[in-house]
Design a protein around this motif. Structure first.
Motif, PDB file in Angstrom:
ATOM      1  N   SER A   1     -15.148  30.859  25.874  1.00 11.08           N
ATOM      2  CA  SER A   1     -13.945  30.163  26.457  1.00 11.08           C
ATOM      3  C   SER A   1     -12.660  30.315  25.750  1.00 11.08           C
ATOM      4  O   SER A   1     -12.788  30.347  24.596  1.00 11.08           O
ATOM      5  N   VAL A   2     -11.734  30.807  26.557  1.00 12.15           N
ATOM      6  CA  VAL A   2     -10.415  31.173  25.838  1.00 12.15           C
ATOM      7  C   VAL A   2      -9.568  29.886  26.665  1.00 12.15           C
ATOM      8  O   VAL A   2      -9.499  29.875  27.771  1.00 12.15           O
ATOM      9  N   HIS A   3      -8.957  29.187  25.769  1.00 16.04           N
ATOM     10  CA  HIS A   3      -8.244  27.729  26.282  1.00 16.04           C
ATOM     11  C   HIS A   3      -7.213  27.418  25.357  1.00 16.04           C
ATOM     12  O   HIS A   3      -7.071  27.732  24.185  1.00 16.04           O
ATOM     13  N   ALA A   4      -6.553  26.356  25.770  1.00 15.26           N
ATOM     14  CA  ALA A   4      -5.619  25.654  24.948  1.00 15.26           C
ATOM     15  C   ALA A   4      -6.173  24.804  24.025  1.00 15.26           C
ATOM     16  O   ALA A   4      -7.512  24.137  24.120  1.00 15.26           O
ATOM     17  N   ASP A   5      -5.773  24.735  22.592  1.00 14.71           N
ATOM     18  CA  ASP A   5      -6.452  24.196  21.393  1.00 14.71           C
ATOM     19  C   ASP A   5      -6.435  22.785  21.784  1.00 14.71           C
ATOM     20  O   ASP A   5      -5.451  21.995  22.282  1.00 14.71           O
ATOM     21  N   PRO A   6      -7.840  22.197  21.643  1.00 16.22           N
ATOM     22  CA  PRO A   6      -7.872  20.801  22.030  1.00 16.22           C
ATOM     23  C   PRO A   6      -7.508  19.900  20.940  1.00 16.22           C
ATOM     24  O   PRO A   6      -7.623  18.544  21.207  1.00 16.22           O
ATOM     25  N   ALA A   7      -6.934  20.280  19.976  1.00 12.80           N
ATOM     26  CA  ALA A   7      -6.060  19.367  19.079  1.00 12.80           C
ATOM     27  C   ALA A   7      -5.032  18.908  19.653  1.00 12.80           C
ATOM     28  O   ALA A   7      -4.627  17.792  19.382  1.00 12.80           O
ATOM     29  N   THR A   8      -4.450  19.690  20.631  1.00 15.77           N
ATOM     30  CA  THR A   8      -3.226  19.362  21.298  1.00 15.77           C
ATOM     31  C   THR A   8      -3.333  18.897  22.805  1.00 15.77           C
ATOM     32  O   THR A   8      -2.687  18.298  23.480  1.00 15.77           O
ATOM     33  N   ASP A   9      -4.530  19.458  23.598  1.00 21.27           N
ATOM     34  CA  ASP A   9      -4.650  19.397  25.067  1.00 21.27           C
ATOM     35  C   ASP A   9      -6.025  18.907  25.497  1.00 21.27           C
ATOM     36  O   ASP A   9      -6.903  19.168  24.466  1.00 21.27           O
TER      37      ASP A   9
ATOM     38  N   THR B   1     -22.674  29.862  21.965  1.00 24.15           N
ATOM     39  CA  THR B   1     -21.162  29.262  22.444  1.00 24.15           C
ATOM     40  C   THR B   1     -20.282  29.745  21.420  1.00 24.15           C
ATOM     41  O   THR B   1     -20.264  29.776  20.231  1.00 24.15           O
ATOM     42  N   LEU B   2     -18.936  30.197  22.257  1.00 17.91           N
ATOM     43  CA  LEU B   2     -17.826  30.950  21.469  1.00 17.91           C
ATOM     44  C   LEU B   2     -16.388  30.160  22.019  1.00 17.91           C
ATOM     45  O   LEU B   2     -16.234  30.509  23.422  1.00 17.91           O
ATOM     46  N   ASN B   3     -15.652  29.548  21.336  1.00 14.86           N
ATOM     47  CA  ASN B   3     -14.456  28.995  21.457  1.00 14.86           C
ATOM     48  C   ASN B   3     -13.392  29.681  20.914  1.00 14.86           C
ATOM     49  O   ASN B   3     -13.379  29.688  19.742  1.00 14.86           O
ATOM     50  N   LEU B   4     -12.419  29.954  22.019  1.00 18.18           N
ATOM     51  CA  LEU B   4     -11.266  30.563  21.291  1.00 18.18           C
ATOM     52  C   LEU B   4      -9.808  29.868  21.653  1.00 18.18           C
ATOM     53  O   LEU B   4      -9.380  30.347  22.509  1.00 18.18           O
ATOM     54  N   PRO B   5      -9.654  28.818  21.036  1.00 18.82           N
ATOM     55  CA  PRO B   5      -8.440  28.036  21.120  1.00 18.82           C
ATOM     56  C   PRO B   5      -7.150  28.603  20.987  1.00 18.82           C
ATOM     57  O   PRO B   5      -7.101  29.435  19.930  1.00 18.82           O
ATOM     58  N   LEU B   6      -6.105  28.379  21.824  1.00 19.49           N
ATOM     59  CA  LEU B   6      -4.607  29.119  21.523  1.00 19.49           C
ATOM     60  C   LEU B   6      -3.711  27.824  21.589  1.00 19.49           C
ATOM     61  O   LEU B   6      -4.000  26.991  22.176  1.00 19.49           O
ATOM     62  N   SER B   7      -2.517  28.543  21.208  1.00 21.09           N
ATOM     63  CA  SER B   7      -1.593  27.319  20.997  1.00 21.09           C
ATOM     64  C   SER B   7      -0.626  27.567  22.027  1.00 21.09           C
ATOM     65  O   SER B   7      -0.659  28.460  23.074  1.00 21.09           O
ATOM     66  N   HIS B   8       0.375  26.530  22.288  1.00 17.78           N
ATOM     67  CA  HIS B   8       1.315  26.421  23.187  1.00 17.78           C
ATOM     68  C   HIS B   8       1.942  27.661  23.216  1.00 17.78           C
ATOM     69  O   HIS B   8       2.633  28.003  22.221  1.00 17.78           O
ATOM     70  N   GLY B   9       2.677  28.104  24.334  1.00 14.03           N
ATOM     71  CA  GLY B   9       3.380  29.325  24.393  1.00 14.03           C
ATOM     72  C   GLY B   9       2.573  30.623  24.531  1.00 14.03           C
ATOM     73  O   GLY B   9       3.271  31.623  24.429  1.00 14.03           O
ATOM     74  N   THR B  10       1.409  30.637  24.425  1.00 12.34           N
ATOM     75  CA  THR B  10       0.492  31.954  24.531  1.00 12.34           C
ATOM     76  C   THR B  10       1.085  32.637  25.744  1.00 12.34           C
ATOM     77  O   THR B  10       1.160  32.122  26.984  1.00 12.34           O
TER      78      THR B  10
ATOM     79  N   ASP C   1      -0.065  39.112  25.511  1.00  5.40           N
ATOM     80  CA  ASP C   1      -0.985  39.965  24.386  1.00  5.40           C
ATOM     81  C   ASP C   1      -1.845  39.019  23.594  1.00  5.40           C
ATOM     82  O   ASP C   1      -3.038  39.462  23.384  1.00  5.40           O
ATOM     83  N   GLU C   2      -1.432  37.842  23.273  1.00  2.00           N
ATOM     84  CA  GLU C   2      -2.451  36.925  22.743  1.00  2.00           C
ATOM     85  C   GLU C   2      -3.437  36.609  23.239  1.00  2.00           C
ATOM     86  O   GLU C   2      -4.702  36.427  22.970  1.00  2.00           O
ATOM     87  N   PHE C   3      -3.418  36.302  24.862  1.00  2.00           N
ATOM     88  CA  PHE C   3      -4.228  35.847  25.477  1.00  2.00           C
ATOM     89  C   PHE C   3      -5.377  36.959  25.744  1.00  2.00           C
ATOM     90  O   PHE C   3      -6.714  37.000  25.531  1.00  2.00           O
ATOM     91  N   ARG C   4      -4.753  38.108  26.120  1.00  2.00           N
ATOM     92  CA  ARG C   4      -5.721  39.318  26.231  1.00  2.00           C
ATOM     93  C   ARG C   4      -6.496  39.602  24.929  1.00  2.00           C
ATOM     94  O   ARG C   4      -7.701  40.028  25.098  1.00  2.00           O
ATOM     95  N   ARG C   5      -6.065  39.456  23.722  1.00  2.00           N
ATOM     96  CA  ARG C   5      -6.637  39.829  22.542  1.00  2.00           C
ATOM     97  C   ARG C   5      -7.885  38.686  22.393  1.00  2.00           C
ATOM     98  O   ARG C   5      -9.101  39.410  22.279  1.00  2.00           O
ATOM     99  N   ALA C   6      -7.403  37.491  22.739  1.00  2.00           N
ATOM    100  CA  ALA C   6      -8.654  36.427  22.815  1.00  2.00           C
ATOM    101  C   ALA C   6      -9.903  36.950  23.802  1.00  2.00           C
ATOM    102  O   ALA C   6     -11.060  36.781  23.551  1.00  2.00           O
ATOM    103  N   GLN C   7      -9.249  37.286  24.940  1.00  2.00           N
ATOM    104  CA  GLN C   7     -10.442  37.677  25.914  1.00  2.00           C
ATOM    105  C   GLN C   7     -10.985  38.882  25.534  1.00  2.00           C
ATOM    106  O   GLN C   7     -12.373  38.950  25.766  1.00  2.00           O
TER     107      GLN C   7
ATOM    108  N   LEU D   1      -4.159  42.402  34.802  1.00  2.00           N
ATOM    109  CA  LEU D   1      -4.531  43.257  33.682  1.00  2.00           C
ATOM    110  C   LEU D   1      -5.690  42.432  33.025  1.00  2.00           C
ATOM    111  O   LEU D   1      -6.622  43.230  32.599  1.00  2.00           O
ATOM    112  N   LEU D   2      -5.838  41.158  33.108  1.00  2.00           N
ATOM    113  CA  LEU D   2      -6.886  40.579  32.554  1.00  2.00           C
ATOM    114  C   LEU D   2      -8.104  40.919  33.269  1.00  2.00           C
ATOM    115  O   LEU D   2      -9.005  41.094  32.684  1.00  2.00           O
TER     116      LEU D   2
END
Length: 338
Positions: free
Chosen positions: A211-219, A239-248, A251-257, A298-299
């Motif tokens: 999963s690529v998703h918003a960081d559950p520390a904030t969301d 299980t692989l979790n790849l949390p990302l920050s607000h404003g992603t 480029d950052e999302f594609r890297r995580a994906q 692109l994704l």
């Protein structure tokens, strides 16, 4: 690409949900599906595959609750939609309570997922849509799209939440396993973590969840989706979790994906289920990523380039006016001309 949807998926239409301390209009509206259908040129009606594939994922008592709760709500003298207000915390006894308010808290984890008299039938046909797309791919199609509405990835084996009642991605993945696919992967690229899907396959090694998703520390959903969650028992490392920050952005999302796709490739799936949410779009009203409409193509190309048979199930996306274009962009990325 074959596409599936049933008009019966439009009936569920709660009036309100609890959000940021007050009741607001329900965000997961039927117009979401209508806008997607208009943008992708329609979809075929799914064939009814029955209850068995749903029962292979969800507990019998939970399924009975979904069917019976609206009637129990009205029998208690209530009007409007059934919404829980009391929830058992971790460690409470599993009491056999029968009052509708206790059942709503027992089988739900938030107040954003009301039940109406139409909820069961709508969710049932959302699952049938996912099963139809899975059947098409098992039958030889490279990719198929299930316009699932309501979505599913927040629903666990015995609970609902996050607008989700039946976990359509898990039902699709389990149906593929039951059809003989030895290893199945779910790639979740919705803004919010798919806690229900993770829970369902948490201790299994035959279904890999990334999963690529918003960081559950904030969301939302807060309590699941942290990077150190890797599965247990036979499912440890699946299980692989790849949390990302607000404003992603892309480029950052594609890297995580890309990191998720590399892990999936190492797992060696015979079939991929993509839980696709367009709530990662820059204008989504309840999310805080910054993907643009063209980014979805692109994704999708990156996923398609891996060459796995792929079932795409629709999850979130709440900017209704832009939703059709965002989904069409993603699906277009899977076509040779996309």
């Amino acid at each position: 690409m074959r596409r599936f949807f049933s008009p019966r998926q439009l009936a569920h239409a709660p009036a309100l949900e609890l959000h940021n301390g007050g009741f607001v209009p329900y965000a997961e509206v039927p117009a979401r599906a209508a806008m997607i259908l208009a943008a992708i040129g329609g979809a075929a009606e799914p064939v009814d595959a029955g209850m068995a594939p749903i029962e292979a994922v969800h507990h019998a008592d939970y399924l009975a609750f979904l069917r019976e709760a609206p009637g129990l709500w009205r029998a208690a003298g209530r009007s409007g939609d059934a919404i829980p207000y009391a929830f058992p915390v971790v460690g409470r006894r599993p009491l056999r309570l029968h009052r509708i308010d206790a059942l709503l808290g027992r089988y739900g984890f938030d107040a954003t997922t009301p039940l109406t008299p139409d909820t069961w039938d709508t969710a049932y046909w959302s699952a049938q849509t996912a099963l139809a797309a899975t059947g098409a791919v098992l039958g030889g199609e490279r990719t198929a799209f299930a316009l699932c509405r309501p979505p599913g990835h927040h629903a666990g084996a015995d609970y609902c939440g996050g607008y989700c009642h039946l976990n359509v991605a898990a039902i699709a993945a389990q149906a593929a396993r039951d059809a003989g696919v030895a290893r199945v992967t779910v790639l979740d690229i919705d803004y919010h973590h798919g806690n229900g899907t993770q829970d369902i396959f948490w201790d299994r090694g035959d279904v890999f969840y990334a999963s690529v998703h918003a960081d559950p520390a904030t969301d939302y959903p807060f309590y699941w989706g942290h990077a150190d969650e890797r599965g247990e028992g036979a499912g440890e490392g699946a299980t692989l979790n790849l949390p990302l920050s607000h404003g992603t952005t892309l480029d950052e999302f594609r890297r995580a994906q890309g990191e998720a796709l590399a892990a999936i490739a190492a797992f060696g799936p015979g079939l991929l289920v993509v839980s696709f949410g367009a709530d990662t779009w820059e204008g989504d009203p309840i999310s805080r990523f910054a993907l643009k409409t063209a980014d979805y193509a692109l994704l999708a190309r990156d996923i398609a380039a891996c060459g796995w048979p792929t079932v795409i199930v629709m999850e979130g996306g709440y900017a209704v006016d832009a939703l059709g274009a965002n989904v069409a962009s993603f699906l277009g990325g899977f076509s040779p001309r996309g």
